[in-house]
Design an enzyme around this catalytic site. Structure first.
Site, PDB file in Angstrom:
ATOM      1  N   GLU A  81     -11.447  -0.288  -2.760  1.00  0.00           N
ATOM      2  CA  GLU A  81     -10.587   0.287  -1.706  1.00  0.00           C
ATOM      3  C   GLU A  81      -9.431   1.016  -2.386  1.00  0.00           C
ATOM      4  O   GLU A  81      -9.393   1.145  -3.599  1.00  0.00           O
ATOM      5  CB  GLU A  81     -10.054  -0.823  -0.775  1.00  0.00           C
ATOM      6  N   ASP A  88       0.831  -1.218   0.000  1.00  0.00           N
ATOM      7  CA  ASP A  88       0.000   0.000   0.000  1.00  0.00           C
ATOM      8  C   ASP A  88       0.861   1.262   0.000  1.00  0.00           C
ATOM      9  O   ASP A  88       0.642   2.181   0.817  1.00  0.00           O
ATOM     10  CB  ASP A  88      -0.912   0.028   1.244  1.00  0.00           C
TER      11      ASP A  88
HETATM   12  O1  FUB Z   1      -2.939  -3.644   3.716  1.00  0.00           O
HETATM   13  C1  FUB Z   1      -4.215  -3.949   4.234  1.00  0.00           C
HETATM   14  C2  FUB Z   1      -5.279  -3.683   3.226  1.00  0.00           C
HETATM   15  O2  FUB Z   1      -5.031  -4.454   2.058  1.00  0.00           O
HETATM   16  C3  FUB Z   1      -5.328  -2.266   2.708  1.00  0.00           C
HETATM   17  O3  FUB Z   1      -5.905  -1.379   3.615  1.00  0.00           O
HETATM   18  C4  FUB Z   1      -6.061  -2.475   1.460  1.00  0.00           C
HETATM   19  O4  FUB Z   1      -6.042  -1.404   0.582  1.00  0.00           O
HETATM   20  C5  FUB Z   1      -5.382  -3.698   0.901  1.00  0.00           C
HETATM   21  O5  FUB Z   1      -4.227  -3.403   0.194  1.00  0.00           O
END
Ligand code: FUB
Length: 327
Positions: free
Chosen positions: A228, A13
């Site tokens: 997301e 991320d």
């Molecule tokens: O790294 C944890 C979660 O996985 C993140 O918040 C999401 O975007 C995904 O990459």
């Protein structure tokens, strides 16, 4: 193939910014949790953040060590997920991060430092009226700062029926989302921040992403609907909102004329990488544009052990981003 930025630790991320002539990267710090895979993402059980920096993409990368520990944040129980950092008008650095509170509900927090690499001092409470995950900051040309956020399934966005959050519906926690003919996709959220960068200055709003006919994206359109990993950048005066489509594993984007949208879907940035999640940032540095992203090549496909990477991003003459394939 681009190499991982670092190999001593797993990072994911990656939120990259060009601060003071260097690139600073704010990633999640993945670790082995021995928690079996589930669709709530419990196996992503991270407990601190490291900040990385480099003079240029491809150059030597410095790991500045632990910048913030979950155990130092009074309101957090576990799972410090994808963070980001903004530079305030006061010259300080504001690290925004999601985590579960003591009731297991994801909220957004902020921690402050005089230096881009930290260490960061957390505010004692979560940001008032914050919810869900994946905060991404954007400082506009006039200094106004916006926080984009949200994530469905494990990220709990579907647990709120009001645009600005409100009551948490625990029955919707987990891999749930709307579906059916004519049903609109869930929208990411945006909130303008107060000048001290610590609070929402207004009730957060939904960010509408529409198709080429001006209709909101449909919930069943899994190749294009928001899942997301929000990110915002500006190119030639237009606002580019990019995000992950989650279970179809694309990084895609939409273009608008205002930081609040509406945004019109414009195409794919990155085809699926190795691993379930995909999450990115886009930054201009010394006249070139870069995509920071992650994959699971180094861990040989272990979904929660990811490595941040970077590669150049290019636009065509019309301002469309050239789609990249994993190399
Ligand atoms: O790294 C944890 C979660 O996985 C993140 O918040 C999401 O975007 C995904 O990459």
């Amino acid at each position: 193939m681009p190499s991982p930025l670092v190999t001593e630790i797993f990072t994911a991320d990656p939120s990259a910014h060009s601060f003071n002539g260097k690139i600073y990267v704010y990633p999640s710090h993945d670790r082995e949790s021995n928690i079996p895979f589930n669709d709530r993402g419990d196996q992503y059980d991270m407990e601190d953040y490291h900040v990385l920096s480099m003079d240029d993409v491809g150059g030597e990368v410095t790991d500045h060590g632990v910048a913030l520990k979950a155990s130092d944040v009074p309101w957090v129980s576990k799972q410090v997920w994808a963070p980001d950092c903004a530079k305030g008008q006061d010259g300080k650095y504001y690290l925004y991060f999601p985590a579960r509170d003591k009731e297991g509900i994801f909220r957004l927090g902020v921690a402050v430092s005089d230096k881009p690499e930290g260490p960061f001092k957390p505010q004692p409470e979560a940001i008032k009226d914050s919810f869900s995950i994946d905060p991404a900051s954007f400082v506009d040309d006039d200094g106004s700062t916006y926080l984009y956020f949200g994530g469905i399934w494990g990220g709990q966005l579907q647990c709120y029926s009001s645009p600005d959050g409100g009551k948490f519906d625990a029955s919707q926690d987990g891999p749930h989302e709307p579906s059916g003919k004519g049903v609109k996709a869930l929208c990411p959220r945006v909130g303008k921040m107060t000048s001290d960068m610590l609070e929402f200055a207004e009730p957060v709003k939904e960010l509408v992403i529409q198709d080429e006919n001006g209709e909101p994206l449909q919930a069943d359109d899994h190749d294009r609907r928001f899942f997301e990993a929000s990110w915002m950048h500006k190119y030639n005066g237009k606002y580019y909102f990019s995000y992950s489509t989650g279970d179809t594993h694309f990084i895609v984007y939409a273009i608008g004329d205002s930081p609040y949208g509406p945004f019109t879907y414009a195409g794919k940035i990155l085809e699926p990488v190795k691993g379930w999640t995909t999450h990115h940032s886009i930054v201009e540095h010394k006249g070139k544009w870069y995509l920071f992203y992650h994959d699971c090549e180094l861990s040989k496909g272990v979904d929660h052990l990811r490595s941040a990477k970077a590669r150049e991003l290019k636009y065509d003459a019309d301002g469309k981003i050239i789609t990249m394939k994993p190399e």
